[in-house]
Scaffold this motif. Structure first.
Motif, PDB file in Angstrom:
ATOM      1  N   LYS A 123      -7.594  -6.346  15.123  1.00 42.11           N
ATOM      2  CA  LYS A 123      -7.753  -5.588  16.371  1.00 42.11           C
ATOM      3  C   LYS A 123      -7.767  -6.537  17.566  1.00 42.11           C
ATOM      4  N   ASP A 124      -8.479  -7.667  17.428  1.00 36.22           N
ATOM      5  CA  ASP A 124      -8.541  -8.651  18.517  1.00 36.22           C
ATOM      6  C   ASP A 124      -7.162  -9.250  18.792  1.00 36.22           C
ATOM      7  N   LEU A 125      -6.410  -9.525  17.734  1.00 36.56           N
ATOM      8  CA  LEU A 125      -5.068 -10.083  17.890  1.00 36.56           C
ATOM      9  C   LEU A 125      -4.171  -9.121  18.659  1.00 36.56           C
ATOM     10  N   CYS A 126      -4.297  -7.839  18.368  1.00 36.92           N
ATOM     11  CA  CYS A 126      -3.454  -6.832  19.035  1.00 36.92           C
ATOM     12  C   CYS A 126      -3.927  -6.529  20.454  1.00 36.92           C
ATOM     13  N   GLY A 127      -5.195  -6.764  20.739  1.00 39.15           N
ATOM     14  CA  GLY A 127      -5.719  -6.508  22.077  1.00 39.15           C
ATOM     15  C   GLY A 127      -5.901  -5.026  22.351  1.00 39.15           C
ATOM     16  N   GLU A 128      -6.079  -4.708  23.621  1.00 39.52           N
ATOM     17  CA  GLU A 128      -6.350  -3.335  24.027  1.00 39.52           C
ATOM     18  C   GLU A 128      -5.088  -2.553  24.355  1.00 39.52           C
ATOM     19  N   SER A 129      -3.951  -3.187  24.230  1.00 39.55           N
ATOM     20  CA  SER A 129      -2.704  -2.517  24.585  1.00 39.55           C
ATOM     21  C   SER A 129      -2.433  -1.355  23.630  1.00 39.55           C
ATOM     22  N   PRO A 130      -1.547  -0.464  24.027  1.00 43.16           N
ATOM     23  CA  PRO A 130      -1.166   0.619  23.120  1.00 43.16           C
ATOM     24  C   PRO A 130      -0.620   0.061  21.814  1.00 43.16           C
ATOM     25  N   MET A 131      -0.828   0.785  20.748  1.00 43.80           N
ATOM     26  CA  MET A 131      -0.467   0.294  19.416  1.00 43.80           C
ATOM     27  C   MET A 131       0.647   1.103  18.789  1.00 43.80           C
ATOM     28  N   LYS A 132       1.564   1.609  19.595  1.00 45.78           N
ATOM     29  CA  LYS A 132       2.628   2.456  19.056  1.00 45.78           C
ATOM     30  C   LYS A 132       3.547   1.711  18.097  1.00 45.78           C
ATOM     31  N   SER A 133       3.516   0.388  18.101  1.00 48.29           N
ATOM     32  CA  SER A 133       4.373  -0.401  17.210  1.00 48.29           C
ATOM     33  C   SER A 133       3.614  -0.962  16.012  1.00 48.29           C
ATOM     34  N   VAL A 134       2.441  -0.381  15.731  1.00 45.18           N
ATOM     35  CA  VAL A 134       1.637  -0.822  14.587  1.00 45.18           C
ATOM     36  C   VAL A 134       1.633   0.279  13.534  1.00 45.18           C
ATOM     37  N   LEU A 135       1.985  -0.106  12.313  1.00 44.53           N
ATOM     38  CA  LEU A 135       1.913   0.809  11.179  1.00 44.53           C
ATOM     39  C   LEU A 135       0.795   0.361  10.255  1.00 44.53           C
ATOM     40  N   LEU A 136      -0.193   1.196  10.103  1.00 43.62           N
ATOM     41  CA  LEU A 136      -1.296   0.952   9.183  1.00 43.62           C
ATOM     42  C   LEU A 136      -0.864   1.548   7.846  1.00 43.62           C
ATOM     43  N   THR A 137      -0.558   0.688   6.901  1.00 43.94           N
ATOM     44  CA  THR A 137       0.133   1.098   5.688  1.00 43.94           C
ATOM     45  C   THR A 137      -0.767   0.974   4.469  1.00 43.94           C
ATOM     46  N   THR A 138      -1.013   2.094   3.809  1.00 38.23           N
ATOM     47  CA  THR A 138      -1.741   2.060   2.544  1.00 38.23           C
ATOM     48  C   THR A 138      -0.718   2.016   1.418  1.00 38.23           C
ATOM     49  N   ASN A 139      -1.048   1.265   0.392  1.00 40.73           N
ATOM     50  CA  ASN A 139      -0.127   1.133  -0.729  1.00 40.73           C
ATOM     51  C   ASN A 139      -0.868   1.290  -2.052  1.00 40.73           C
ATOM     52  N   ARG A 140      -0.131   1.157  -3.130  1.00 41.54           N
ATOM     53  CA  ARG A 140      -0.606   1.292  -4.513  1.00 41.54           C
ATOM     54  C   ARG A 140      -0.992   2.736  -4.853  1.00 41.54           C
ATOM     55  N   TRP A 141      -0.329   3.668  -4.196  1.00 38.15           N
ATOM     56  CA  TRP A 141      -0.531   5.082  -4.503  1.00 38.15           C
ATOM     57  C   TRP A 141      -0.052   5.408  -5.912  1.00 38.15           C
ATOM     58  N   ASP A 142       1.003   4.729  -6.360  1.00 33.57           N
ATOM     59  CA  ASP A 142       1.505   4.953  -7.713  1.00 33.57           C
ATOM     60  C   ASP A 142       0.449   4.603  -8.752  1.00 33.57           C
ATOM     61  N   LYS A 143      -0.291   3.540  -8.515  1.00 34.71           N
ATOM     62  CA  LYS A 143      -1.351   3.139  -9.444  1.00 34.71           C
ATOM     63  C   LYS A 143      -2.501   4.139  -9.418  1.00 34.71           C
ATOM     64  N   ALA A 144      -2.847   4.618  -8.224  1.00 30.82           N
ATOM     65  CA  ALA A 144      -3.910   5.628  -8.111  1.00 30.82           C
ATOM     66  C   ALA A 144      -3.525   6.882  -8.892  1.00 30.82           C
ATOM     67  N   ARG A 145      -2.269   7.265  -8.780  1.00 37.96           N
ATOM     68  CA  ARG A 145      -1.776   8.454  -9.479  1.00 37.96           C
ATOM     69  C   ARG A 145      -1.790   8.236 -10.990  1.00 37.96           C
ATOM     70  N   SER A 146      -1.308   7.065 -11.434  1.00 29.83           N
ATOM     71  CA  SER A 146      -1.178   6.821 -12.879  1.00 29.83           C
ATOM     72  C   SER A 146      -2.524   6.661 -13.578  1.00 29.83           C
ATOM     73  N   CYS A 147      -3.554   6.249 -12.855  1.00 34.79           N
ATOM     74  CA  CYS A 147      -4.863   6.091 -13.504  1.00 34.79           C
ATOM     75  C   CYS A 147      -5.797   7.271 -13.203  1.00 34.79           C
ATOM     76  N   GLY A 148      -5.246   8.359 -12.676  1.00 31.28           N
ATOM     77  CA  GLY A 148      -6.032   9.566 -12.458  1.00 31.28           C
ATOM     78  C   GLY A 148      -7.002   9.500 -11.289  1.00 31.28           C
ATOM     79  N   GLU A 149      -6.739   8.601 -10.326  1.00 30.41           N
ATOM     80  CA  GLU A 149      -7.648   8.446  -9.184  1.00 30.41           C
ATOM     81  C   GLU A 149      -6.995   8.827  -7.861  1.00 30.41           C
ATOM     82  N   PHE A 150      -6.014   9.713  -7.923  1.00 28.92           N
ATOM     83  CA  PHE A 150      -5.308  10.101  -6.707  1.00 28.92           C
ATOM     84  C   PHE A 150      -6.240  10.787  -5.706  1.00 28.92           C
TER      85      PHE A 150
END
Length: 192
Positions: A123-150
């Motif tokens: 957050k400090d690196l990005c500063g207070e400017s608008p964040m329209k060019s930032v993608l907060l990306t969650t991954n490993r959804w396939d693993k959550a699905r395969s182990c029954g923790e979706f």
């Protein structure tokens, strides 16, 4: 004359050690030889650009050491990233970032203190400017699905999105939250 159409695109891929940054880059670029760690020690030790063509455009994904590096302090990692970005901007052809992909494994059991410090540094690196060019990306959804923790993963996603000490302030300023699923990894990564 350049074979590419449109201006070049430069995107930094950031996150904690082991969050899937290098895997994401390998899937998107389809380049061989990208080092991906599978041990406890950090694998990515230096900022490294990976160039490829996408839909006629010259794209560079910039792999960065994890904020929770096993051999260096968070400040050292942040300094290395900042120095790289400063160097590529100050020297011809004066390249700026077009965006940032911040990776977070949805399989992490919780947001540890070190992860929260890393998120604060991000957050400090990005500063207070608008964040329209930032993608907060969650991954490993396939693993959550395969182990029954979706369902647990969805609850964690909601927590990341809604809590003020997690991603909510970034989203309020324009960052987007997206899922990267391993089912069709390249298509999903390119879409991101």
């Amino acid at each position: 004359m350049s074979p590419y159409t449109g201006p070049p695109v430069r995107i930094a891929v950031m996150g904690v050690t082991g969050s899937g940054k290098s895997t994401f880059i390998e899937q998107v670029t389809q380049l061989q030889g990208i080092k991906i760690g599978h041990q406890y020690e950090s694998c990515t030790t230096d900022v490294e650009p990976f160039e490829f063509e996408l839909d006629g455009r010259h794209v560079t994904l910039i792999d960065t050491p994890g904020f929770n590096d096993s051999s260096r302090s968070e400040a050292e990692v942040l300094t290395e990233i900042a120095n790289y970005l400063d160097f590529t901007y100050r020297n011809p052809p004066h390249l700026k970032l077009n965006g940032i992909v911040y990776m977070q494994s949805i399989q992490d059991p919780r947001m540890y203190g070190s992860s929260l410090r890393n998120l604060k540094m991000f957050k400090d690196l990005c500063g207070e400017s608008p964040m329209k060019s930032v993608l907060l990306t969650t991954n490993r959804w396939d693993k959550a699905r395969s182990c029954g923790e979706f369902d647990k993963a969805v609850a964690k996603e909601i927590e990341l999105r809604d809590k003020a000490n997690f991603w909510q302030p970034l989203i309020t300023r324009g960052a987007r939250m997206v899922r990267w699923d391993g089912d069709d990894a390249r298509a999903g990564a390119v879409e991101i």
